[in-house]
Design a protein around this motif. Structure first.
Motif, short mmCIF file in Angstrom:
data_model
loop_
_atom_site.label_atom_id
_atom_site.label_comp_id
_atom_site.label_asym_id
_atom_site.label_seq_id
_atom_site.Cartn_x
_atom_site.Cartn_y
_atom_site.Cartn_z
N GLY A 153 0.82 -1.21 0.00
CA GLY A 153 0.00 0.00 0.00
C GLY A 153 0.84 1.25 0.00
O GLY A 153 0.56 2.22 -0.72
N GLU A 154 1.93 1.23 0.79
CA GLU A 154 2.83 2.39 0.85
C GLU A 154 3.54 2.61 -0.48
O GLU A 154 3.63 3.73 -0.98
N LEU A 155 4.05 1.50 -1.09
CA LEU A 155 4.74 1.61 -2.37
C LEU A 155 3.79 2.03 -3.49
O LEU A 155 4.15 2.82 -4.38
N GLU A 156 2.56 1.53 -3.44
CA GLU A 156 1.58 1.90 -4.46
C GLU A 156 1.18 3.37 -4.32
O GLU A 156 1.07 4.10 -5.32
N ALA A 157 1.01 3.82 -3.08
CA ALA A 157 0.66 5.22 -2.85
C ALA A 157 1.77 6.15 -3.32
O ALA A 157 1.50 7.26 -3.80
N GLY A 158 3.02 5.70 -3.22
CA GLY A 158 4.14 6.51 -3.68
C GLY A 158 4.35 6.47 -5.18
O GLY A 158 5.19 7.19 -5.71
N GLY A 159 3.59 5.61 -5.86
CA GLY A 159 3.71 5.50 -7.31
C GLY A 159 4.81 4.57 -7.77
O GLY A 159 5.11 4.52 -8.97
N TRP A 160 5.41 3.78 -6.85
CA TRP A 160 6.54 2.93 -7.21
C TRP A 160 6.12 1.54 -7.68
O TRP A 160 6.87 0.87 -8.38
N VAL A 161 4.94 1.09 -7.27
CA VAL A 161 4.42 -0.19 -7.77
C VAL A 161 2.98 0.03 -8.25
O VAL A 161 2.33 1.02 -7.88
N ARG A 162 2.51 -0.90 -9.06
CA ARG A 162 1.13 -0.80 -9.55
C ARG A 162 0.56 -2.20 -9.77
O ARG A 162 1.31 -3.15 -10.06
#
Length: 401
Positions: free
Chosen positions: A48-57
């Motif tokens: 969730g943190e990585l997705e919110a930062g735009g690093w994973v999708r």
């Protein structure tokens, strides 16, 4: 749990997940949890943190098994970019790579003959053109590494031992590049980067101890020792030009340029040929052309050079015991010379030595600059602040389009 340790644990969890995503195929949270040993709750929080930062999708769902399908995730390759630059006296090559190390754009152009700040501005303009050509916002270039001949003076920022690009020994190169790019720019010796390039995408993959021996106008050596690039106390590790090998060991010229370079560099090869024949060669290319035509003097000259190179390889193996020695540079790449070095080695060193031709050729320095830039970006985004240890680079990079 000790609250003071929670941020570090979270950073460690984030690093574990990022490293798997950077190297692998799309994967679900459940599979990531099983692979890392992290709890499902922790995994959901990290993703969730990585997705919110735009690093994973999210990219799809699992199917074909029992139970509900699961969302799979991958690194957002277009979230950030790295720039690698190989700066030479006659040309500049630059390449832009995405977050997983895939090369998305690459170009080469003549080096600005005015030198100095003009060359540094040229690097910035080249980066802007590469980004614009792919519709990429240049502000998403998060890491820049520039490879150059010579040695960076850590105090002044000047690049010394660099005779073929005017003005860079008189200005603070990192400071000016930081001003132009709006961020810190790393400067690295080009032969060191060639070694990194071969370790990432060339013939030294998987080697913990390796050497890149460059032979052209001058000589240079890049070293990986215990998996790390060796720079030395003053950034001058690998200045192999000064090995005491050759007929001229104590002259002022040997002290200034290096006895080994006087023995095997391009000028030395031409001088040897002219000394024996008197005429017929104005460049190393002429000597190799004479060799191809069956000239026995050219063959004798290259035999002598190969024996001196074999002595250098023997010295290197005695001290560092590398798994592989890669020969590169405009002269070192020549198979006619490599074969002679391989033939001369048994008489110079008792143990078998693996000496091979560079797989990347004249792109080794550029690929190495990219590897360093990509690795730096990965560690800035996903590493653990204040603790040693780099993330491993993805093994395969896509070719430029």
């Amino acid at each position: 749990m000790n609250a003071a340790r929670s941020p570090l644990i979270r950073q460690y969890s984030r690093r574990l997940v990022a490293e798997i995503l950077l190297k692998g195929e799309p994967i679900s949270r459940a599979d990531l949890a099983r692979t890392t040993g992290l709890s499902k709750q922790t995994m959901s929080e990290v993703i969730g943190e990585l997705e919110a930062g735009g690093w994973v999708r999210p990219v799809g769902t699992t199917s074909g098994g029992l139970g509900r399908s699961a969302v799979t995730f991958e690194i957002a390759a277009d979230a950030a970019y790295s720039l690698g630059v190989d700066l030479g006296g006659t040309k500049i090559s630059a390449a832009l790579a995405d977050l997983v190390g895939g090369i998305v754009a690459e170009a080469t152009e003549p080096t600005d003959p005015r030198g100095g700040r003009h060359v540094l501005m040229q690097i910035r303009q080249l980066a802007l053109r590469l980004a614009a050509g792919k519709g990429i916002d240049a502000g998403r270039i998060g890491s820049v590494v520039v490879g150059t001949p010579g040695v960076l003076d850590q105090e002044s920022g000047a690049i010394t031992l660099l005779p073929n690009i005017a003005g860079l020994s008189e200005i603070d190169v990192p400071a000016i590049l930081a001003e132009l790019f709006g961020r810190a720019v790393a400067i690295e010796n080009d032969v060191n980067l060639a070694m990194l390039g071969e370790a990432w995408q060339g013939c030294a993959q998987g080697c913990e101890n390796a050497a890149f021996l460059s032979l052209g106008t001058g000589t240079g050596l890049g070293l990986i020792v215990n998996g790390k690039l060796a720079r030395g106390a003053n950034g001058a590790a690998g200045e192999i030009s000064y090995l005491p090998i050759g007929a001229d060991l104590y002259s002022p010229e040997a002290l200034a340029v290096g006895a080994f370079e006087l023995e095997v560099g391009s000028h030395a090869i031409v001088r040897r040929y002219l000394s024996a024949r008197g005429s017929g060669a104005e460049s190393v290319r002429d000597v190799f052309a004479r060799l191809e035509a069956g000239d026995l003097v050219a063959a004798s000259v290259l035999d002598d050079v190969a024996r001196s190179l074999a002595l250098a390889v023997a010295a290197l193996c005695s001290i560092l015991d590398p798994e592989i020695i890669v020969m590169g540079g405009s002269i070192g790449m020549r198979p006619e010379l490599l074969e002679r070095v391989q033939a001369a080695l048994p008489a110079a060193f008792a143990r078998p030595v693996v000496v091979v031709q560079s797989l990347l050729g004249n792109r080794a320095g550029l690929v190495g600059a990219l590897s360093s830039a990509v690795n730096s970006l990965h560690n800035a985004l996903f590493g653990i602040a204040g603790l040693p240890g780099d993330l491993a680079l993805p093994a395969i990079a896509r070719a430029a389009e």
